[in-house]
Design a protein around this motif. Sequence first.
Motif, PDB file in Angstrom:
ATOM      1  N   ILE A 186       0.856  -1.188   0.000  1.00 31.07           N
ATOM      2  CA  ILE A 186       0.000   0.000   0.000  1.00 31.07           C
ATOM      3  C   ILE A 186       0.887   1.231   0.000  1.00 31.07           C
ATOM      4  CG2 ILE A 186      -0.216  -0.014   2.528  1.00 31.07           C
ATOM      5  CD1 ILE A 186      -3.140   1.010   2.040  1.00 31.07           C
ATOM      6  N   THR A 187       0.525   2.222  -0.806  1.00 28.55           N
ATOM      7  CA  THR A 187       1.389   3.385  -0.976  1.00 28.55           C
ATOM      8  C   THR A 187       0.573   4.608  -1.379  1.00 28.55           C
ATOM      9  OG1 THR A 187       3.361   4.221  -2.143  1.00 28.55           O
ATOM     10  CG2 THR A 187       1.841   2.832  -3.399  1.00 28.55           C
ATOM     11  N   LYS A 188       1.175   5.787  -1.173  1.00 28.03           N
ATOM     12  CA  LYS A 188       0.652   7.047  -1.700  1.00 28.03           C
ATOM     13  C   LYS A 188       1.571   7.584  -2.791  1.00 28.03           C
ATOM     14  CE  LYS A 188      -1.446   8.841   2.585  1.00 28.03           C
ATOM     15  NZ  LYS A 188      -0.874   7.999   3.663  1.00 28.03           N
ATOM     16  N   SER A 189       2.520   6.778  -3.235  1.00 30.92           N
ATOM     17  CA  SER A 189       3.571   7.260  -4.109  1.00 30.92           C
ATOM     18  C   SER A 189       3.455   6.689  -5.516  1.00 30.92           C
ATOM     19  CB  SER A 189       4.942   6.887  -3.530  1.00 30.92           C
ATOM     20  OG  SER A 189       5.982   7.201  -4.423  1.00 30.92           O
ATOM     21  N   SER A 190       3.858   7.496  -6.488  1.00 34.23           N
ATOM     22  CA  SER A 190       3.956   7.007  -7.858  1.00 34.23           C
ATOM     23  C   SER A 190       5.216   6.169  -8.062  1.00 34.23           C
ATOM     24  CB  SER A 190       3.962   8.192  -8.830  1.00 34.23           C
ATOM     25  OG  SER A 190       5.062   9.053  -8.558  1.00 34.23           O
ATOM     26  N   GLY A 191       6.065   6.117  -7.048  1.00 34.81           N
ATOM     27  CA  GLY A 191       7.313   5.356  -7.159  1.00 34.81           C
ATOM     28  C   GLY A 191       7.110   3.880  -7.418  1.00 34.81           C
ATOM     29  N   VAL A 192       5.936   3.367  -7.065  1.00 35.08           N
ATOM     30  CA  VAL A 192       5.659   1.955  -7.302  1.00 35.08           C
ATOM     31  C   VAL A 192       5.734   1.613  -8.792  1.00 35.08           C
ATOM     32  CG1 VAL A 192       3.156   2.317  -7.427  1.00 35.08           C
ATOM     33  CG2 VAL A 192       4.046   0.071  -6.774  1.00 35.08           C
ATOM     34  N   GLU A 193       5.514   2.591  -9.660  1.00 33.56           N
ATOM     35  CA  GLU A 193       5.571   2.334 -11.104  1.00 33.56           C
ATOM     36  C   GLU A 193       6.962   1.878 -11.533  1.00 33.56           C
ATOM     37  OE1 GLU A 193       3.986   5.591 -13.414  1.00 33.56           O
ATOM     38  OE2 GLU A 193       2.561   6.083 -11.813  1.00 33.56           O
ATOM     39  N   ARG A 194       7.986   2.310 -10.841  1.00 33.03           N
ATOM     40  CA  ARG A 194       9.355   1.893 -11.178  1.00 33.03           C
ATOM     41  C   ARG A 194       9.512   0.379 -11.137  1.00 33.03           C
ATOM     42  NH1 ARG A 194      13.491   2.612  -6.474  1.00 33.03           N
ATOM     43  NH2 ARG A 194      12.277   0.769  -5.879  1.00 33.03           N
ATOM     44  N   ASP A 195       8.781  -0.269 -10.225  1.00 36.32           N
ATOM     45  CA  ASP A 195       8.958  -1.702 -10.010  1.00 36.32           C
ATOM     46  C   ASP A 195       7.931  -2.555 -10.728  1.00 36.32           C
ATOM     47  OD1 ASP A 195      11.133  -1.097  -8.453  1.00 36.32           O
ATOM     48  OD2 ASP A 195      10.088  -1.308  -6.536  1.00 36.32           O
ATOM     49  N   LEU A 196       7.254  -1.967 -11.716  1.00 32.75           N
ATOM     50  CA  LEU A 196       6.271  -2.746 -12.471  1.00 32.75           C
ATOM     51  C   LEU A 196       6.902  -3.930 -13.190  1.00 32.75           C
ATOM     52  CD1 LEU A 196       3.745  -0.191 -13.994  1.00 32.75           C
ATOM     53  CD2 LEU A 196       3.228  -2.183 -12.579  1.00 32.75           C
ATOM     54  N   ASP A 197       8.187  -3.831 -13.540  1.00 34.66           N
ATOM     55  CA  ASP A 197       8.849  -4.956 -14.203  1.00 34.66           C
ATOM     56  C   ASP A 197       8.899  -6.186 -13.307  1.00 34.66           C
ATOM     57  OD1 ASP A 197      10.676  -3.440 -12.558  1.00 34.66           O
ATOM     58  OD2 ASP A 197      12.313  -4.625 -13.421  1.00 34.66           O
ATOM     59  N   ARG A 235      -1.607  10.160  -8.238  1.00 32.59           N
ATOM     60  CA  ARG A 235      -1.952   8.833  -7.716  1.00 32.59           C
ATOM     61  C   ARG A 235      -2.977   8.144  -8.618  1.00 32.59           C
ATOM     62  NH1 ARG A 235      -2.683  10.249  -1.282  1.00 32.59           N
ATOM     63  NH2 ARG A 235      -1.563  12.235  -1.487  1.00 32.59           N
ATOM     64  N   LEU A 236      -3.884   8.934  -9.188  1.00 27.21           N
ATOM     65  CA  LEU A 236      -4.839   8.355 -10.126  1.00 27.21           C
ATOM     66  C   LEU A 236      -4.117   7.814 -11.363  1.00 27.21           C
ATOM     67  CD1 LEU A 236      -7.707  10.995  -9.887  1.00 27.21           C
ATOM     68  CD2 LEU A 236      -7.789   8.630  -9.062  1.00 27.21           C
ATOM     69  N   ARG A 237      -3.107   8.539 -11.831  1.00 28.01           N
ATOM     70  CA  ARG A 237      -2.319   8.042 -12.959  1.00 28.01           C
ATOM     71  C   ARG A 237      -1.592   6.755 -12.586  1.00 28.01           C
ATOM     72  NH1 ARG A 237       1.352  12.937 -14.573  1.00 28.01           N
ATOM     73  NH2 ARG A 237       2.542  11.218 -15.500  1.00 28.01           N
ATOM     74  N   THR A 238      -1.143   6.659 -11.343  1.00 26.07           N
ATOM     75  CA  THR A 238      -0.486   5.431 -10.882  1.00 26.07           C
ATOM     76  C   THR A 238      -1.461   4.270 -10.875  1.00 26.07           C
ATOM     77  OG1 THR A 238       1.143   6.633  -9.551  1.00 26.07           O
ATOM     78  CG2 THR A 238       0.682   4.357  -8.917  1.00 26.07           C
ATOM     79  N   LEU A 239      -2.679   4.510 -10.399  1.00 27.17           N
ATOM     80  CA  LEU A 239      -3.708   3.462 -10.463  1.00 27.17           C
ATOM     81  C   LEU A 239      -3.889   2.981 -11.897  1.00 27.17           C
ATOM     82  CD1 LEU A 239      -6.612   4.631  -8.103  1.00 27.17           C
ATOM     83  CD2 LEU A 239      -5.301   2.507  -7.921  1.00 27.17           C
ATOM     84  N   ARG A 240      -3.980   3.910 -12.840  1.00 29.75           N
ATOM     85  CA  ARG A 240      -4.167   3.542 -14.241  1.00 29.75           C
ATOM     86  C   ARG A 240      -2.982   2.748 -14.766  1.00 29.75           C
ATOM     87  NH1 ARG A 240      -7.435   1.625 -16.914  1.00 29.75           N
ATOM     88  NH2 ARG A 240      -8.930   3.221 -16.252  1.00 29.75           N
ATOM     89  N   ALA A 241      -1.758   3.172 -14.440  1.00 28.05           N
ATOM     90  CA  ALA A 241      -0.567   2.463 -14.905  1.00 28.05           C
ATOM     91  C   ALA A 241      -0.534   1.037 -14.373  1.00 28.05           C
ATOM     92  CB  ALA A 241       0.695   3.219 -14.481  1.00 28.05           C
ATOM     93  N   LEU A 242      -0.890   0.859 -13.108  1.00 28.06           N
ATOM     94  CA  LEU A 242      -0.916  -0.480 -12.511  1.00 28.06           C
ATOM     95  C   LEU A 242      -1.985  -1.341 -13.170  1.00 28.06           C
ATOM     96  CD1 LEU A 242      -0.539   0.661  -8.807  1.00 28.06           C
ATOM     97  CD2 LEU A 242       1.114  -0.759 -10.022  1.00 28.06           C
TER      98      LEU A 242
END
Length: 385
Positions: A186-197, A235-242
């Motif tokens: 669980i996060t509030k950060s867009s940094g999670v997108e870095r680890d999508l790989d 954060r909404l963009r991060t949801l979409r990316a995930l």
Amino acid sequence: MAHDPFPDEHAGAGEAPAVRIPVQAVKGRGVASRMAHRFSTDQRDAFDDGWDAREPGVGNAPLPVRTEVIWEDARSALTRNDSPDIFFSHSVNPYRGCEHGCVYCYARATHSYLGMSPGLDFETRIIAKRNVAALLRAELSRPGHQPSVINIGSATDCYQPVERELRLTRALVEVLGEARHPFSLITKSSGVERDLDLIAPLAADRLAAVYVTITTLDAKLARILEPRAAAPHRRLRTLRALADAGVPVGVSVAPQIPFITEDMEQVLAAAREAGATRAFYTVIRLPWEVDPLMREWLQLHYPDRAARVMARIQDLHGLDDAARARGRAYDSAHATRMSGTGLWGELLRQRFDKACARLGYHRERFELDLSQYRPALARGQGALF
């Protein structure tokens, strides 16, 4: 001891007045003071001795407070949880403290155990557990380990700014992936997108799920409530990316703060459009020093409604007149601490239920696959089957 946000003058006969310095908001930080922790034997108040220790040319604005990273060799990685109102039984936190600076964070009080202030120290003195991935690998390798979904980031945001360089969370995800051990974060950060790989392939095998907290869509409010977390639209963009990467994503609309966060339905609608399929909320909790810190924040930012907000928080936690007279604003009873109680708790529940039904949210948690866990893989060995 809470600092009075208003000046207070004291002077004896024939003495120059000692003027207490009023607490001021610190740009980019959630709280305004290094409030003493509950184990401290000293209590201090700042006062003006006539020497200007402020930065030249900026008037009375407080000096910026820098972030300090303190390395720690942790003794264990996994923390067991037996609270019936929390959906995971094990968690791992690569950091102590959180630079996001969310004023309401219930974990602030844990900095007291380190001899540090739950105020500014919590968001500026970050403890980094440099051996956390190695410890997790060792603990997952034990023959007696029973797999259950491990949550990353229950008491600190695992993708707070220092993670960009330290990469401790990424190391944890690598270990969990190698062991085929299911986890959520669980996060509030867009940094999670870095680890999508790493996360996306595991999610495809039902080994990972992500929840993004969006407290409000009001950018101005978020800037003072959660000053170093990603902006709501980000954060909404991060949801979409995930979601686009195939990762199961949910939204946490937490915490609900009466008369402060008032757009629950709008957050749920925007998150659903971005790809979230699960949702949950909690009410604000103010254990220990978080209570006076929240009161201080309200006086700084919403003095006109501070008393009303605190009264509704007390209502949410079902506090009687005697508890209110003692200044309490929180009840830790497992049955009600997350969702609240009474009229205000019921109103929140109804709003949430109706919005979720209208938007098509699923109410159950993501079901991850525990059967794939292999302790031999955690040890770096191959598996026969």
